[in-house]
Write a protein that holds these residues in place. Structure first.
Motif, PDB file in Angstrom:
ATOM      1  N   ASP A  88     117.059  36.810  12.881  1.00  0.00           N
ATOM      2  CA  ASP A  88     116.046  37.189  13.863  1.00  0.00           C
ATOM      3  C   ASP A  88     116.540  36.756  15.241  1.00  0.00           C
ATOM      4  N   PRO A  89     116.861  37.698  16.139  1.00  0.00           N
ATOM      5  CA  PRO A  89     117.421  37.313  17.443  1.00  0.00           C
ATOM      6  C   PRO A  89     116.486  36.440  18.275  1.00  0.00           C
ATOM      7  N   GLU A  90     115.178  36.591  18.112  1.00  0.00           N
ATOM      8  CA  GLU A  90     114.251  35.760  18.867  1.00  0.00           C
ATOM      9  C   GLU A  90     114.323  34.312  18.402  1.00  0.00           C
ATOM     10  N   ARG A  91     114.462  34.112  17.110  1.00  0.00           N
ATOM     11  CA  ARG A  91     114.603  32.743  16.601  1.00  0.00           C
ATOM     12  C   ARG A  91     115.913  32.118  17.076  1.00  0.00           C
ATOM     13  N   VAL A  92     116.959  32.919  17.142  1.00  0.00           N
ATOM     14  CA  VAL A  92     118.230  32.411  17.667  1.00  0.00           C
ATOM     15  C   VAL A  92     118.050  31.950  19.105  1.00  0.00           C
ATOM     16  N   ARG A  93     117.415  32.782  19.911  1.00  0.00           N
ATOM     17  CA  ARG A  93     117.204  32.439  21.327  1.00  0.00           C
ATOM     18  C   ARG A  93     116.446  31.140  21.461  1.00  0.00           C
ATOM     19  N   ARG A  94     115.391  30.975  20.681  1.00  0.00           N
ATOM     20  CA  ARG A  94     114.570  29.769  20.769  1.00  0.00           C
ATOM     21  C   ARG A  94     115.331  28.527  20.331  1.00  0.00           C
ATOM     22  N   LEU A  95     116.138  28.657  19.259  1.00  0.00           N
ATOM     23  CA  LEU A  95     116.916  27.509  18.802  1.00  0.00           C
ATOM     24  C   LEU A  95     117.935  27.092  19.835  1.00  0.00           C
ATOM     25  N   VAL A  96     118.674  28.064  20.384  1.00  0.00           N
ATOM     26  CA  VAL A  96     119.706  27.747  21.364  1.00  0.00           C
ATOM     27  C   VAL A  96     119.082  27.115  22.601  1.00  0.00           C
ATOM     28  N   GLU A  97     117.943  27.629  23.007  1.00  0.00           N
ATOM     29  CA  GLU A  97     117.246  27.054  24.165  1.00  0.00           C
ATOM     30  C   GLU A  97     116.858  25.611  23.901  1.00  0.00           C
ATOM     31  N   ALA A  98     116.297  25.357  22.732  1.00  0.00           N
ATOM     32  CA  ALA A  98     115.900  23.990  22.373  1.00  0.00           C
ATOM     33  C   ALA A  98     117.108  23.089  22.237  1.00  0.00           C
ATOM     34  N   GLY A  99     118.195  23.611  21.657  1.00  0.00           N
ATOM     35  CA  GLY A  99     119.404  22.802  21.513  1.00  0.00           C
ATOM     36  C   GLY A  99     120.060  22.498  22.836  1.00  0.00           C
ATOM     37  N   GLY A 100     120.052  23.464  23.750  1.00  0.00           N
ATOM     38  CA  GLY A 100     120.617  23.229  25.073  1.00  0.00           C
ATOM     39  C   GLY A 100     119.846  22.203  25.853  1.00  0.00           C
ATOM     40  N   THR A 101     118.538  22.250  25.749  1.00  0.00           N
ATOM     41  CA  THR A 101     117.698  21.248  26.419  1.00  0.00           C
ATOM     42  C   THR A 101     117.994  19.857  25.887  1.00  0.00           C
TER      43      THR A 101
ATOM     44  N   VAL B 125     117.937  16.410  15.754  1.00  0.00           N
ATOM     45  CA  VAL B 125     119.198  16.489  15.003  1.00  0.00           C
ATOM     46  C   VAL B 125     120.393  16.230  15.911  1.00  0.00           C
ATOM     47  N   LEU B 126     120.439  16.902  17.059  1.00  0.00           N
ATOM     48  CA  LEU B 126     121.587  16.776  17.949  1.00  0.00           C
ATOM     49  C   LEU B 126     121.648  15.417  18.637  1.00  0.00           C
ATOM     50  N   ALA B 127     120.559  14.673  18.578  1.00  0.00           N
ATOM     51  CA  ALA B 127     120.580  13.319  19.131  1.00  0.00           C
ATOM     52  C   ALA B 127     121.428  12.381  18.282  1.00  0.00           C
ATOM     53  N   VAL B 128     121.600  12.727  17.000  1.00  0.00           N
ATOM     54  CA  VAL B 128     122.354  11.832  16.109  1.00  0.00           C
ATOM     55  C   VAL B 128     123.606  12.481  15.529  1.00  0.00           C
ATOM     56  N   ALA B 129     123.702  13.807  15.563  1.00  0.00           N
ATOM     57  CA  ALA B 129     124.831  14.518  14.964  1.00  0.00           C
ATOM     58  C   ALA B 129     125.698  15.158  16.040  1.00  0.00           C
ATOM     59  N   ASP B 130     126.901  15.560  15.646  1.00  0.00           N
ATOM     60  CA  ASP B 130     127.844  16.194  16.567  1.00  0.00           C
ATOM     61  C   ASP B 130     127.749  17.707  16.559  1.00  0.00           C
ATOM     62  N   GLY B 131     126.761  18.235  15.868  1.00  0.00           N
ATOM     63  CA  GLY B 131     126.561  19.669  15.778  1.00  0.00           C
ATOM     64  C   GLY B 131     125.741  19.983  14.552  1.00  0.00           C
ATOM     65  N   ALA B 132     125.473  21.256  14.338  1.00  0.00           N
ATOM     66  CA  ALA B 132     124.644  21.647  13.202  1.00  0.00           C
ATOM     67  C   ALA B 132     124.996  23.051  12.746  1.00  0.00           C
ATOM     68  N   VAL B 133     124.889  23.245  11.437  1.00  0.00           N
ATOM     69  CA  VAL B 133     125.018  24.569  10.825  1.00  0.00           C
ATOM     70  C   VAL B 133     123.606  25.035  10.487  1.00  0.00           C
ATOM     71  N   VAL B 134     123.221  26.203  11.021  1.00  0.00           N
ATOM     72  CA  VAL B 134     121.836  26.658  10.890  1.00  0.00           C
ATOM     73  C   VAL B 134     121.811  28.042  10.247  1.00  0.00           C
ATOM     74  N   GLY B 135     121.035  28.166   9.188  1.00  0.00           N
ATOM     75  CA  GLY B 135     120.931  29.445   8.508  1.00  0.00           C
ATOM     76  C   GLY B 135     119.504  29.908   8.337  1.00  0.00           C
ATOM     77  N   THR B 136     118.786  29.302   7.412  1.00  0.00           N
ATOM     78  CA  THR B 136     117.455  29.762   7.028  1.00  0.00           C
ATOM     79  C   THR B 136     116.496  29.838   8.204  1.00  0.00           C
ATOM     80  N   ALA B 137     116.533  28.861   9.098  1.00  0.00           N
ATOM     81  CA  ALA B 137     115.584  28.815  10.223  1.00  0.00           C
ATOM     82  C   ALA B 137     115.744  29.988  11.177  1.00  0.00           C
ATOM     83  N   LEU B 138     116.869  30.694  11.100  1.00  0.00           N
ATOM     84  CA  LEU B 138     117.120  31.815  12.011  1.00  0.00           C
ATOM     85  C   LEU B 138     116.849  33.173  11.372  1.00  0.00           C
ATOM     86  N   THR B 139     116.348  33.178  10.139  1.00  0.00           N
ATOM     87  CA  THR B 139     116.135  34.438   9.442  1.00  0.00           C
ATOM     88  C   THR B 139     114.732  34.983   9.664  1.00  0.00           C
ATOM     89  N   ARG B 140     114.601  36.274   9.408  1.00  0.00           N
ATOM     90  CA  ARG B 140     113.323  36.949   9.642  1.00  0.00           C
ATOM     91  C   ARG B 140     112.232  36.491   8.681  1.00  0.00           C
TER      92      ARG B 140
END
Length: 273
Positions: free
Chosen positions: A256-269, A232-247
Motif C-alpha cells: 500500500d503506497p500510502e502506508r509506505v509514505r507514512r512509515l517513511v515519514e515517521a522513520g525520518g522524523t 525501533v530506530l531508537a535502538v536498532a540500526d535499521g528495520a525490515v518491514v513487510g506486513t505493516a506496509l500491505t493493503r
C-alpha cells in the motif's frame, strides 16, 4: 569501524535503512503456483516501485508464498524465477535490492545476487542449528563465505539471530547465537525478529544482541508498525518491514503506497537530530 560494518555501510552509507519486503506471489513448482510468471513479475514490480517511490532505502525480495519450503536447497525452478524477478526489480528501482531464498538457501541467494546485481542477501540460519517446520536446519557459514568470495564478493550478508518460525536447541542463548553469527560466521549485519512473520520484535532482544556484539549492525526483522518505527530506530540500526506496509495487513497482499509514505515519514522524523 569494523571491516564488515563498513561492508554494510557500502550498501547504506548513512542513516538507518528501512528495507521494504517484496513478498512474491507463488512461484513455478510451488503448491499454490497460479500458472502465470507475468502476473508474478507484474506484482513484484508494482510492489517494488511503491516501496522505492515511497522513500524506502532498500528492498528485499523473498519467496514467502512458496510454503511449504524446502529446508536448505531450493529447486532450480525457484532459483530461475527469482533470478528473473530480481533482475527486473534491480532495473526498476534506485535503491539496493536484496534476496532471501526460503527457507535457507544462501548459496542460491548468492547466485541470484551475482547474476542480477543485487546488493545483499538475508540468511535465516547462518550458523548453528534451528528446529523448524522443515525439520532441523543447519547453518552453512563456511560454504556461504567461500562461495561469496568467488561469486559476489561485494554482496552483504544479513544473518538472522534465532530466526522466526523456529526453535533453538536447548541451551543456546540469544547472545551466543549473535556472537557466533558475527564473530565466527562473519555476517555483515544481524537481524532480530519476533516469533513469526508480522510479529513484534522484543526491543529488549535488540539490546541484548547489541551488548553481546557491540561492533555489529543490528536490524529489526519483523513486526515494525508505523506508529512504533521511531521506537525501533531508537535502538536498532535499521528495520525490515513487510506486513505493516500491505493493503490487508497480510504478507503477500500487495504493498500500500500510502502506508509506505507514512512509515517513511515517521522513520525520518525519528532519525532527525
Amino acid at each position: 569501524m569494523n571491516e564488515r560494518a563498513q561492508g554494510l555501510q557500502a550498501v547504506w552509507p548513512e542513516g538507518k535503512p528501512l528495507i521494504g519486503m517484496v513478498h512474491l506471489l507463488p512461484l513455478p513448482g510451488s503448491p499454490r503456483w497460479g500458472g502465470s510468471m507475468e502476473r508474478v513479475l507484474e506484482r513484484a514490480l508494482t510492489d517494488a516501485r511503491h516501496l522505492d517511490e515511497g522513500g524506502m532505502q532498500g528492498i528485499l525480495v523473498e519467496n514467502l508464498l512458496d510454503a511449504p519450503f524446502y529446508g536448505s536447497v531450493a529447486p532450480p525452478e525457484t532459483v530461475a524465477a527469482m533470478s528473473r524477478i530480481v533482475a527486473s526489480v534491480c532495473g526498476a528501482v534506485d535503491v539496493p535490492v536484496g534476496v532471501n531464498v526460503l527457507r535457507n538457501d544462501a548459496r542460491a541467494a548468492l547466485g541470484v545476487a551475482a547474476a542480477t546485481g543485487a546488493a545483499f542477501i538475508r540468511v535465516n540460519v547462518h550458523t548453528g542449528i534451528m528446529w523448524t517446520d522443515q525439520g532441523a536446519i543447519q547453518g552453512s557459514a563456511a560454504d556461504t563465505l567461500r562461495a561469496r568470495v568467488v561469486l559476489a564478493p561485494d554482496v552483504a550478508i544479513l544473518a538472522d539471530v534465532l530466526v522466526k518460525h523456529a526453535t533453538p536447541p536447548p541451551g543456546l542463548t540469544l547472545e551466543d547465537a549473535a556472537a557466533d553469527s558475527w564473530g565466527r560466521g562473519l555476517a555483515d549485519g544481524l537481524v532480530v525478529s519476533g516469533s513469526g512473520t508480522g510479529k513484534a520484535t522484543e526491543l529488549q532482544h535488540v539490546h541484548r544482541v547489541r551488548e553481546a556484539v557491540p561492533a555489529a549492525p543490528v536490524l529489526v526483522g519483523s513486526g515494525v508498525r508505523i506508529d512504533a518505527v521511531g521506537e525501533v530506530l531508537a535502538v536498532a540500526d535499521g528495520a525490515v518491514v513487510g506486513t505493516a506496509l500491505t493493503r490487508e495487513d497480510r504478507a503477500g497482499s500487495g504493498v500500500d503506497p500510502e502506508r509506505v509514505r507514512r512509515l517513511v515519514e515517521a522513520g525520518g522524523t525519528a532519525q532527525e537530530p
